[in-house]
Design a protein around this motif. Sequence first.
Motif, PDB file in Angstrom:
ATOM      1  N   PRO A 123       1.775  10.154  11.676  1.00 52.90           N
ATOM      2  CA  PRO A 123       0.691   9.219  11.947  1.00 52.90           C
ATOM      3  C   PRO A 123      -0.649   9.638  11.354  1.00 52.90           C
ATOM      4  O   PRO A 123      -1.599   8.865  11.345  1.00 52.90           O
ATOM      5  CB  PRO A 123       0.621   9.175  13.478  1.00 52.90           C
ATOM      6  CG  PRO A 123       1.190  10.472  13.917  1.00 52.90           C
ATOM      7  CD  PRO A 123       2.215  10.853  12.884  1.00 52.90           C
ATOM      8  N   ALA A 124      -0.738  10.854  10.825  1.00 56.73           N
ATOM      9  CA  ALA A 124      -1.977  11.338  10.220  1.00 56.73           C
ATOM     10  C   ALA A 124      -1.811  11.497   8.714  1.00 56.73           C
ATOM     11  O   ALA A 124      -2.402  12.391   8.106  1.00 56.73           O
ATOM     12  CB  ALA A 124      -2.376  12.659  10.859  1.00 56.73           C
ATOM     13  N   ALA A 125      -1.039  10.615   8.096  1.00 53.00           N
ATOM     14  CA  ALA A 125      -0.745  10.728   6.667  1.00 53.00           C
ATOM     15  C   ALA A 125      -1.965  10.477   5.784  1.00 53.00           C
ATOM     16  O   ALA A 125      -1.979  10.861   4.633  1.00 53.00           O
ATOM     17  CB  ALA A 125       0.375   9.760   6.283  1.00 53.00           C
ATOM     18  N   GLY A 126      -2.973   9.825   6.336  1.00 57.90           N
ATOM     19  CA  GLY A 126      -4.168   9.543   5.540  1.00 57.90           C
ATOM     20  C   GLY A 126      -4.204   8.104   5.075  1.00 57.90           C
ATOM     21  O   GLY A 126      -3.334   7.306   5.402  1.00 57.90           O
ATOM     22  N   PRO A 127      -5.212   7.754   4.286  1.00 58.03           N
ATOM     23  CA  PRO A 127      -5.374   6.363   3.878  1.00 58.03           C
ATOM     24  C   PRO A 127      -4.308   5.916   2.871  1.00 58.03           C
ATOM     25  O   PRO A 127      -3.793   6.713   2.097  1.00 58.03           O
ATOM     26  CB  PRO A 127      -6.766   6.326   3.247  1.00 58.03           C
ATOM     27  CG  PRO A 127      -7.062   7.724   2.881  1.00 58.03           C
ATOM     28  CD  PRO A 127      -6.286   8.605   3.819  1.00 58.03           C
ATOM     29  N   ASN A 128      -4.010   4.617   2.931  1.00 58.15           N
ATOM     30  CA  ASN A 128      -3.086   4.040   1.954  1.00 58.15           C
ATOM     31  C   ASN A 128      -3.896   3.360   0.855  1.00 58.15           C
ATOM     32  O   ASN A 128      -5.096   3.590   0.717  1.00 58.15           O
ATOM     33  CB  ASN A 128      -2.126   3.065   2.638  1.00 58.15           C
ATOM     34  CG  ASN A 128      -2.826   1.814   3.148  1.00 58.15           C
ATOM     35  OD1 ASN A 128      -4.038   1.660   3.036  1.00 58.15           O
ATOM     36  ND2 ASN A 128      -2.058   0.919   3.726  1.00 58.15           N
ATOM     37  N   TRP A 129      -3.262   2.499   0.089  1.00 57.10           N
ATOM     38  CA  TRP A 129      -3.910   1.842  -1.053  1.00 57.10           C
ATOM     39  C   TRP A 129      -5.077   0.957  -0.654  1.00 57.10           C
ATOM     40  O   TRP A 129      -5.929   0.660  -1.471  1.00 57.10           O
ATOM     41  CB  TRP A 129      -2.876   1.055  -1.866  1.00 57.10           C
ATOM     42  CG  TRP A 129      -2.234  -0.076  -1.101  1.00 57.10           C
ATOM     43  CD1 TRP A 129      -1.188   0.007  -0.236  1.00 57.10           C
ATOM     44  CD2 TRP A 129      -2.600  -1.442  -1.137  1.00 57.10           C
ATOM     45  NE1 TRP A 129      -0.883  -1.212   0.279  1.00 57.10           N
ATOM     46  CE2 TRP A 129      -1.742  -2.141  -0.269  1.00 57.10           C
ATOM     47  CE3 TRP A 129      -3.579  -2.166  -1.813  1.00 57.10           C
ATOM     48  CZ2 TRP A 129      -1.816  -3.501  -0.056  1.00 57.10           C
ATOM     49  CZ3 TRP A 129      -3.642  -3.529  -1.597  1.00 57.10           C
ATOM     50  CH2 TRP A 129      -2.778  -4.182  -0.739  1.00 57.10           C
ATOM     51  N   THR A 130      -5.153   0.547   0.620  1.00 54.69           N
ATOM     52  CA  THR A 130      -6.276  -0.272   1.062  1.00 54.69           C
ATOM     53  C   THR A 130      -7.450   0.590   1.505  1.00 54.69           C
ATOM     54  O   THR A 130      -8.529   0.072   1.748  1.00 54.69           O
ATOM     55  CB  THR A 130      -5.877  -1.169   2.250  1.00 54.69           C
ATOM     56  OG1 THR A 130      -5.593  -0.343   3.389  1.00 54.69           O
ATOM     57  CG2 THR A 130      -4.695  -2.045   1.918  1.00 54.69           C
ATOM     58  N   GLY A 131      -7.211   1.908   1.661  1.00 55.83           N
ATOM     59  CA  GLY A 131      -8.238   2.793   2.179  1.00 55.83           C
ATOM     60  C   GLY A 131      -8.176   2.930   3.691  1.00 55.83           C
ATOM     61  O   GLY A 131      -8.938   3.689   4.280  1.00 55.83           O
ATOM     62  N   GLN A 132      -7.263   2.195   4.332  1.00 53.23           N
ATOM     63  CA  GLN A 132      -7.116   2.238   5.783  1.00 53.23           C
ATOM     64  C   GLN A 132      -6.189   3.382   6.185  1.00 53.23           C
ATOM     65  O   GLN A 132      -5.308   3.778   5.422  1.00 53.23           O
ATOM     66  CB  GLN A 132      -6.524   0.916   6.292  1.00 53.23           C
ATOM     67  CG  GLN A 132      -7.407  -0.279   6.035  1.00 53.23           C
ATOM     68  CD  GLN A 132      -8.731  -0.156   6.748  1.00 53.23           C
ATOM     69  OE1 GLN A 132      -8.790   0.124   7.936  1.00 53.23           O
ATOM     70  NE2 GLN A 132      -9.814  -0.351   6.019  1.00 53.23           N
TER      71      GLN A 132
END
Length: 140
Positions: A123-132
Motif C-alpha cells: 500500500p506504500a508503493a508510491g505514486p502512479n502515472w497520475t501522481g496519486q
Amino acid sequence: MVGPPAAPPDLAELPHLRLVTAAVADWEPERSYDLITCVHGLHYLGDQLGAITRAASWLTPDGRFAAHFDPESVRRPDGSGAARAVVAALRAAGFEYRARRHLLVLDGGREVALPFAYAGADPAAGPNWTGQPAVGSYYH
C-alpha cells in the motif's frame, strides 16, 4: 442568470438505480451489466487482476468493461516488473490496452483466466502515472 445547483433526484424517481456498497473481491452481482467502468480506481486495489477478471464475468454478451489501468503497478514477488507479461496475457484474453491513455477495454462478457496468482500488495508503493498514491500488486 445562474441559479443554485439542482437538487439530486429522489431515488424513488430512478427505479432502475440501486446503490450497492460492497468489496469487489467478494461481491456477487444478481445480474449482468452492459457497462462496467473504473475511472482511476484500480490503482487502489491490491488484487487488480482479480478485480479485472471478476468484472469481465459480470458483463452481458454485448457489454463493455473500460478501466484506467497502470501495468507498471504490477510486480513479481522479487519486485521486478511484470507489466509486459500482464499486458500480453490481457490481450491474449481479449482485452485491448491503450497505453497512451492507460485504458483497458473488454467487449463482451466472459470468464477470464490469467496465468498469475496474487501474492500480496504494497500500500506504500508510491505514486502512479497520475501522481496519486497507489498500491503495488504482486503476482507469481
